[in-house]
Design an enzyme around this catalytic site. Structure first.
Site, PDB file in Angstrom:
ATOM      1  NE  ARG A 109       9.505  -3.060  -1.794  1.00  0.00           N
ATOM      2  CZ  ARG A 109       8.692  -2.084  -2.164  1.00  0.00           C
ATOM      3  NH1 ARG A 109       7.613  -1.825  -1.440  1.00  0.00           N
ATOM      4  NH2 ARG A 109       8.960  -1.358  -3.231  1.00  0.00           N
ATOM      5  CG  MET A 123       1.177   0.901  -7.400  1.00  0.00           C
ATOM      6  SD  MET A 123       1.774  -0.661  -8.084  1.00  0.00           S
ATOM      7  CE  MET A 123       0.305  -1.224  -8.965  1.00  0.00           C
ATOM      8  CD  GLU A 141       9.816   4.895  -4.399  1.00  0.00           C
ATOM      9  OE1 GLU A 141      10.824   4.320  -4.881  1.00  0.00           O
ATOM     10  OE2 GLU A 141       8.726   4.315  -4.231  1.00  0.00           O
ATOM     11  CD  GLU A 201       2.005   6.607  -0.989  1.00  0.00           C
ATOM     12  OE1 GLU A 201       2.984   5.910  -1.338  1.00  0.00           O
ATOM     13  OE2 GLU A 201       1.313   7.264  -1.783  1.00  0.00           O
TER      14      GLU A 201
END
Length: 208
Positions: free
Chosen positions: A77, A96, A114, A160
């Protein structure tokens, strides 16, 4: 009714007088000028604020009531680069909300993407604002009951640039280390605290 249970003002008590988009790429930042009503009467002068536009998101805690384990994801992150410790964070699965999606639909989709896990039941936990002083983000958090016997490995979408490691951890270990600093973001802490409060009930519903 105590006055804290219902806000005195709503969106009609705010007037946006100017909006300018300063940046727009993966995220968007607007500069807005506004005024709002005051508790003792009247209106403020014009106030200038920068607003980080991120939109609604979903976090889902994957829990296996039969084995009494949770699946958490670890990933890099950028926002944690300047904080203490590592910028690789332990989190709940998250994503999202796209147009016309429900939080439940996102929870199911992101659990597969994920973590490679498909929950068989979802429980809605809460809706909260992670940083209302400067962002419009709304976070919905849920618990996804799932079979975690074969969960693990590395997941994520190549397009992504996701590199997500799944950890399956006994709940007893999680609770013993809840405030050790390893769980350092709001969504995972709120979800795990909720699990503490609902642990006995969920363990009793493992065959549902």
């Amino acid at each position: 009714m105590p006055d804290w249970k219902k806000p005195l003002f709503d969106r009609d008590d705010v007037e946006i007088t100017r909006r300018l988009t300063l940046y727009k790429d993966f995220f968007r930042v607007d500069k807005i000028s506004l005024k709002h009503r005051m508790f003792e009467g009247g209106w403020t002068e014009d106030i200038s604020r920068e607003l980080f536009l991120r939109g609604p998101a979903v976090g889902v805690l994957l829990y296996d009531p039969e084995r009494d384990t949770v699946a958490l994801v670890e990933q890099f992150r950028a926002g944690a680069l300047t904080g203490p410790g590592s910028p690789w964070c332990l989190e709940v699965v998250a994503g999202m909300i796209e147009d016309n999606e429900t939080p439940e639909a996102v929870a199911l989709r992101e659990s597969v993407e994920e973590a490679g896990v498909e929950p068989y039941r979802l429980e809605y936990i809460a809706r909260y604002l992670p940083s209302p002083g400067g962002s419009d983000e709304v976070m919905h958090i849920l618990c996804g009951l799932a079979d975690l016997e074969n969960a693990g490995g590395v997941h994520g979408l190549d397009e992504e640039n996701e590199d997500i490691k799944v950890h399956v951890i006994p709940v007893s270990e999680v609770f013993d280390n809840l405030y050790s600093g390893r769980f350092n973001n709001a969504s995972v802490l709120l979800c795990l605290q909720w699990l503490q409060l609902n642990h006995s009930r969920l363990r009793g519903s493992q065959t549902c």
